[in-house]
Design a protein around this motif. Structure first.
Motif, PDB file in Angstrom:
ATOM      1  N   GLY A  37     -58.158-109.805  70.065  1.00  0.00           N
ATOM      2  CA  GLY A  37     -57.054-109.083  69.435  1.00  0.00           C
ATOM      3  C   GLY A  37     -56.337-108.221  70.447  1.00  0.00           C
ATOM      4  N   LYS A  38     -55.267-107.658  70.034  1.00  0.00           N
ATOM      5  CA  LYS A  38     -54.442-106.840  70.919  1.00  0.00           C
ATOM      6  C   LYS A  38     -54.910-105.393  70.871  1.00  0.00           C
ATOM      7  CE  LYS A  38     -51.456-110.178  71.656  1.00  0.00           C
ATOM      8  NZ  LYS A  38     -51.953-111.187  72.507  1.00  0.00           N
TER       9      LYS A  38
ATOM     10  N   ILE B 236     -84.691 -94.510  58.149  1.00  0.00           N
ATOM     11  CA  ILE B 236     -83.776 -95.571  58.564  1.00  0.00           C
ATOM     12  C   ILE B 236     -82.505 -95.466  57.734  1.00  0.00           C
ATOM     13  CG2 ILE B 236     -83.423 -98.060  58.760  1.00  0.00           C
ATOM     14  CD1 ILE B 236     -86.376 -98.370  59.198  1.00  0.00           C
ATOM     15  N   ALA B 237     -81.340 -95.659  58.406  1.00  0.00           N
ATOM     16  CA  ALA B 237     -80.055 -95.586  57.723  1.00  0.00           C
ATOM     17  C   ALA B 237     -79.158 -96.712  58.239  1.00  0.00           C
ATOM     18  CB  ALA B 237     -79.398 -94.237  57.969  1.00  0.00           C
ATOM     19  N   ASP B 238     -78.029 -96.913  57.573  1.00  0.00           N
ATOM     20  CA  ASP B 238     -77.057 -97.930  57.958  1.00  0.00           C
ATOM     21  C   ASP B 238     -75.739 -97.251  58.302  1.00  0.00           C
ATOM     22  OD1 ASP B 238     -78.723-100.256  57.295  1.00  0.00           O
ATOM     23  OD2 ASP B 238     -78.529 -99.525  55.252  1.00  0.00           O
ATOM     24  N   ILE B 239     -75.132 -97.655  59.423  1.00  0.00           N
ATOM     25  CA  ILE B 239     -73.861 -97.066  59.849  1.00  0.00           C
ATOM     26  C   ILE B 239     -72.738 -97.700  59.042  1.00  0.00           C
ATOM     27  CG2 ILE B 239     -72.261 -96.747  61.757  1.00  0.00           C
ATOM     28  CD1 ILE B 239     -74.647 -96.781  63.635  1.00  0.00           C
ATOM     29  N   ILE B 240     -71.952 -96.857  58.387  1.00  0.00           N
ATOM     30  CA  ILE B 240     -70.843 -97.322  57.568  1.00  0.00           C
ATOM     31  C   ILE B 240     -69.524 -97.210  58.321  1.00  0.00           C
ATOM     32  CG2 ILE B 240     -69.519 -96.852  55.481  1.00  0.00           C
ATOM     33  CD1 ILE B 240     -72.027 -95.753  54.264  1.00  0.00           C
ATOM     34  N   LEU B 241     -69.341 -96.095  59.051  1.00  0.00           N
ATOM     35  CA  LEU B 241     -68.041 -95.789  59.630  1.00  0.00           C
ATOM     36  C   LEU B 241     -68.215 -94.979  60.908  1.00  0.00           C
ATOM     37  CD1 LEU B 241     -64.900 -95.764  58.933  1.00  0.00           C
ATOM     38  CD2 LEU B 241     -65.331 -93.533  57.938  1.00  0.00           C
ATOM     39  N   LYS B 242     -67.351 -95.221  61.877  1.00  0.00           N
ATOM     40  CA  LYS B 242     -67.301 -94.410  63.095  1.00  0.00           C
ATOM     41  C   LYS B 242     -66.012 -93.598  63.060  1.00  0.00           C
ATOM     42  CE  LYS B 242     -66.355 -94.610  67.945  1.00  0.00           C
ATOM     43  NZ  LYS B 242     -65.910 -95.444  69.040  1.00  0.00           N
ATOM     44  N   TYR B 243     -66.137 -92.280  63.251  1.00  0.00           N
ATOM     45  CA  TYR B 243     -64.973 -91.409  63.279  1.00  0.00           C
ATOM     46  C   TYR B 243     -64.459 -91.300  64.709  1.00  0.00           C
ATOM     47  CZ  TYR B 243     -66.308 -89.888  58.609  1.00  0.00           C
ATOM     48  OH  TYR B 243     -66.615 -89.857  57.276  1.00  0.00           O
TER      49      TYR B 243
ATOM     50  N   MET C 258     -69.314-104.534  61.536  1.00  0.00           N
ATOM     51  CA  MET C 258     -68.874-103.634  62.597  1.00  0.00           C
ATOM     52  C   MET C 258     -69.255-104.143  63.980  1.00  0.00           C
ATOM     53  SD  MET C 258     -69.694 -99.896  60.994  1.00  0.00           S
ATOM     54  CE  MET C 258     -69.043 -99.020  62.397  1.00  0.00           C
ATOM     55  N   ARG C 259     -70.211-105.041  64.060  1.00  0.00           N
ATOM     56  CA  ARG C 259     -70.675-105.526  65.361  1.00  0.00           C
ATOM     57  C   ARG C 259     -69.561-106.260  66.090  1.00  0.00           C
ATOM     58  NH1 ARG C 259     -76.903-107.378  65.460  1.00  0.00           N
ATOM     59  NH2 ARG C 259     -77.687-105.713  64.174  1.00  0.00           N
ATOM     60  N   LYS C 260     -69.423-105.973  67.369  1.00  0.00           N
ATOM     61  CA  LYS C 260     -68.420-106.565  68.261  1.00  0.00           C
ATOM     62  C   LYS C 260     -66.989-106.258  67.858  1.00  0.00           C
ATOM     63  CE  LYS C 260     -71.327-110.177  70.057  1.00  0.00           C
ATOM     64  NZ  LYS C 260     -71.438-111.544  70.482  1.00  0.00           N
ATOM     65  N   LYS C 261     -66.797-105.361  66.894  1.00  0.00           N
ATOM     66  CA  LYS C 261     -65.449-104.938  66.516  1.00  0.00           C
ATOM     67  C   LYS C 261     -65.274-103.439  66.738  1.00  0.00           C
ATOM     68  CE  LYS C 261     -64.865-108.511  63.021  1.00  0.00           C
ATOM     69  NZ  LYS C 261     -66.177-109.118  63.076  1.00  0.00           N
TER      70      LYS C 261
END
Length: 136
Positions: free
Chosen positions: A15-16, A88-95, A65-68
């Protein structure tokens, strides 16, 4: 021989890179979610995250989210807590840093939180080292 019918190589797939990313709406935590700071990269899509409820958890980067979305040490993330596994937790969003500063002004993050402005390729701490060739 089969003829190539694709549209190109790596640059097309990735992508750009936009010069000015689109401003998105700020997402606040809900029940069963927590803000966290990435402390250490563990590999295999996992990070060690210090949650703001004084708990250190292993967070898994979700598949979409992986590789994106690239997550680094010092990033502020939103994690979803698991009911059956507390550590243990799951990542939903990166700020991004601007969104993290907004969360801090809204009082969602503690005041002593240090928000690192890690843009691609900026090594500000290495720039203040000076060498004098005559001394060496």
């Amino acid at each position: 021989m089969v003829k190539n019918k694709g549209k190109g190589g790596k640059s097309r797939r990735r992508g750009k890179n936009d010069a000015d990313p689109v401003k998105r709406e700020l997402v606040f935590k809900e029940e069963g979610q927590e803000y966290a700071l990435v402390v250490k990269m563990l590999g295999n899509g996992r990070v060690s995250a210090k949650c703001f409820d004084k708990e250190t958890r292993i967070a898994q980067i979700r598949g979409s989210m992986r590789k994106k979305v690239w997550i680094n040490v010092g990033d502020i993330i939103l994690v979803s807590l698991r009911d059956f596994q507390d550590n243990i937790a799951d990542i939903i969003l990166k700020y991004n840093p601007d969104e993290a500063r907004d969360l801090k002004t809204y009082g969602e993050l503690p005041e002593d939180t240090k928000i690192e402005d890690n843009e691609a390729g900026s090594d500000e701490e290495d720039n203040d080292i000076e060498f004098d060739i005559d001394e060496i």
